[in-house]
Design a protein around this motif. Structure first.
Motif, PDB file in Angstrom:
ATOM      1  N   SER A  37       0.865  -1.172   0.000  1.00  0.00           N
ATOM      2  CA  SER A  37       0.000   0.000   0.000  1.00  0.00           C
ATOM      3  C   SER A  37       0.901   1.221   0.000  1.00  0.00           C
ATOM      4  CB  SER A  37      -0.914  -0.004   1.237  1.00  0.00           C
ATOM      5  OG  SER A  37      -0.135   0.101   2.415  1.00  0.00           O
ATOM      6  N   VAL A  41       1.891   2.999  -4.905  1.00  0.00           N
ATOM      7  CA  VAL A  41       1.479   1.635  -5.239  1.00  0.00           C
ATOM      8  C   VAL A  41       0.129   1.651  -5.940  1.00  0.00           C
ATOM      9  CG1 VAL A  41       0.891  -0.640  -4.300  1.00  0.00           C
ATOM     10  CG2 VAL A  41       2.744   0.698  -3.274  1.00  0.00           C
ATOM     11  N   GLY A  42       0.049   0.945  -7.074  1.00  0.00           N
ATOM     12  CA  GLY A  42      -1.227   0.787  -7.758  1.00  0.00           C
ATOM     13  C   GLY A  42      -1.366   1.683  -8.968  1.00  0.00           C
ATOM     14  N   GLU A  43      -2.599   2.115  -9.214  1.00  0.00           N
ATOM     15  CA  GLU A  43      -2.908   2.927 -10.392  1.00  0.00           C
ATOM     16  C   GLU A  43      -3.835   4.063  -9.981  1.00  0.00           C
ATOM     17  OE1 GLU A  43      -6.759   0.643 -12.190  1.00  0.00           O
ATOM     18  OE2 GLU A  43      -4.835  -0.381 -12.433  1.00  0.00           O
ATOM     19  N   GLY A  44      -3.947   5.060 -10.852  1.00  0.00           N
ATOM     20  CA  GLY A  44      -4.870   6.155 -10.590  1.00  0.00           C
ATOM     21  C   GLY A  44      -4.195   7.510 -10.582  1.00  0.00           C
ATOM     22  N   ILE A  47      -1.792   8.482  -7.583  1.00  0.00           N
ATOM     23  CA  ILE A  47      -0.538   7.722  -7.645  1.00  0.00           C
ATOM     24  C   ILE A  47       0.309   8.219  -8.816  1.00  0.00           C
ATOM     25  CG2 ILE A  47       0.416   5.409  -8.051  1.00  0.00           C
ATOM     26  CD1 ILE A  47      -2.210   4.462  -6.490  1.00  0.00           C
ATOM     27  N   ARG A 108       5.639  -0.569 -12.930  1.00  0.00           N
ATOM     28  CA  ARG A 108       4.348  -0.394 -12.250  1.00  0.00           C
ATOM     29  C   ARG A 108       3.215  -0.289 -13.268  1.00  0.00           C
ATOM     30  NH1 ARG A 108       0.887   3.965 -11.199  1.00  0.00           N
ATOM     31  NH2 ARG A 108       2.289   5.315 -12.366  1.00  0.00           N
ATOM     32  N   GLN A 109       3.419   0.532 -14.301  1.00  0.00           N
ATOM     33  CA  GLN A 109       2.369   0.709 -15.305  1.00  0.00           C
ATOM     34  C   GLN A 109       2.123  -0.585 -16.079  1.00  0.00           C
ATOM     35  OE1 GLN A 109       3.925   4.085 -17.429  1.00  0.00           O
ATOM     36  NE2 GLN A 109       2.854   5.551 -16.116  1.00  0.00           N
ATOM     37  N   ASN A 111       2.451  -3.499 -14.851  1.00  0.00           N
ATOM     38  CA  ASN A 111       1.741  -4.351 -13.910  1.00  0.00           C
ATOM     39  C   ASN A 111       0.242  -4.032 -13.893  1.00  0.00           C
ATOM     40  OD1 ASN A 111       1.798  -6.422 -11.924  1.00  0.00           O
ATOM     41  ND2 ASN A 111       1.688  -4.887 -10.308  1.00  0.00           N
ATOM     42  N   HIS A 112      -0.104  -2.812 -14.301  1.00  0.00           N
ATOM     43  CA  HIS A 112      -1.501  -2.368 -14.383  1.00  0.00           C
ATOM     44  C   HIS A 112      -1.804  -1.967 -15.830  1.00  0.00           C
ATOM     45  CE1 HIS A 112      -1.855  -2.287  -9.985  1.00  0.00           C
ATOM     46  NE2 HIS A 112      -0.619  -1.831 -10.002  1.00  0.00           N
ATOM     47  N   HIS A 115      -5.132  -0.626 -17.297  1.00  0.00           N
ATOM     48  CA  HIS A 115      -5.447   0.762 -16.970  1.00  0.00           C
ATOM     49  C   HIS A 115      -4.640   1.743 -17.818  1.00  0.00           C
ATOM     50  CE1 HIS A 115      -6.533   4.217 -14.433  1.00  0.00           C
ATOM     51  NE2 HIS A 115      -5.248   4.551 -14.491  1.00  0.00           N
TER      52      HIS A 115
END
Length: 199
Positions: A37, A41-44, A47, A108-109, A111-112, A115
Motif C-alpha cells: 500500500s 502503489v497501484g494505479e490512478g 498515484i 508499475r504501469q 503491472n496495471h 489501466h
C-alpha cells in the motif's frame, strides 16, 4: 565489467558528479507492509501525480567539458547544447536516479497495463517494443541493485499471529535525501529543445 579497485580497506572509492554537492544523508525506515500500500502503489490519478513528481517532471542538466573529463566520460560525440538561460555551451546529461525511477514506474504501469495502455505512452507501444523497454529497465535496475549490494538486514515477525513469519523491512538504513537531489536537478535543469549542435 566491474574491476576490483585496490584501495585501503578504510577508503571508499567514489565517482565525482556535480550533483554530489546536494547529497544529504539521513536514517530512514522503509515502509513495506506485507500487503503493499502507499502513495506509489497501484494505479490512478493520485498515484500518477506522485510518480510524475518523482521522475517524469525532472529536466536534464548540463555539464562542462572539464566536468565530463572529471567524471571519466569522453565528451567527443556527446550531445553539445547551449543553455538558453546563460548562453554557456556544455553537454546534456541526465541524472541516473531519475532513469531508475522511470524504469520502476514503467514496471508499475506494465503491472496495471489494462489501466495504462489505453492512455497511450510507453505501455501502449507495440508488444516487441514494450518487451524490449521492460527488459532494458529490468537489467538496468538489476545492475544498480547489484552495484549497491545493500547489506542491511531485516528480521522476520508474525504480524497475523498465524505462525507464518513475514519479513519486516522497516529496519533503519542510511539513505540519501531524495528531495535534495530532486531540488538540485530542477534548479540546474536545461530546457528541452536546446539540443541542436552548432555547426
Amino acid at each position: 565489467m566491474c574491476r576490483p579497485l585496490s584501495t585501503p580497506r578504510d577508503s571508499i572509492p567514489t565517482t565525482w558528479s556535480p550533483v554530489n554537492e546536494a547529497i544529504k544523508y539521513e536514517i530512514k525506515h522503509f515502509d513495506l507492509p506485507p500487503i503493499p500500500s502507499g502513495p506509489y502503489v497501484g494505479e490512478g490519478d493520485d498515484i500518477d501525480a506522485k510518480w510524475n513528481w518523482a521522475t517524469d517532471g525532472i529536466p536534464d542538466t548540463m555539464v562542462s567539458r572539464e566536468e565530463m573529463l572529471k567524471m571519466n566520460m569522453d565528451p567527443n560525440g556527446a550531445l553539445e547544447i547551449t543553455d538558453p538561460k546563460t548562453g554557456r555551451r556544455g553537454y546534456r546529461v541526465a541524472i541516473e536516479v531519475f532513469h531508475q525511477l522511470h524504469c520502476l514506474n514503467l514496471l508499475r504501469q506494465a503491472n496495471h497495463k489494462a489501466h495504462y495502455e489505453k492512455q497511450g505512452g510507453d505501455t501502449s507501444a507495440e508488444p516487441m517494443d514494450l518487451t524490449g523497454h521492460l527488459d532494458h529497465c529490468i537489467d538496468a535496475l538489476r545492475q544498480f541493485v547489484m552495484c549497491q549490494a545493500d547489506t542491511n538486514v531485516f528480521p522476520f515477525r508474525f504480524p497475523y499471529e498465524d505462525g507464518d513469519p513475514w519479513p519486516d523491512y522497516s529496519s533503519p538504513r542510511m539513505c540519501r535525501n531524495y528531495e535534495k537531489v530532486r531540488d538540485w536537478a530542477v534548479e540546474h535543469g536545461v530546457e528541452q529543445g536546446v539540443n541542436e549542435p552548432e555547426h
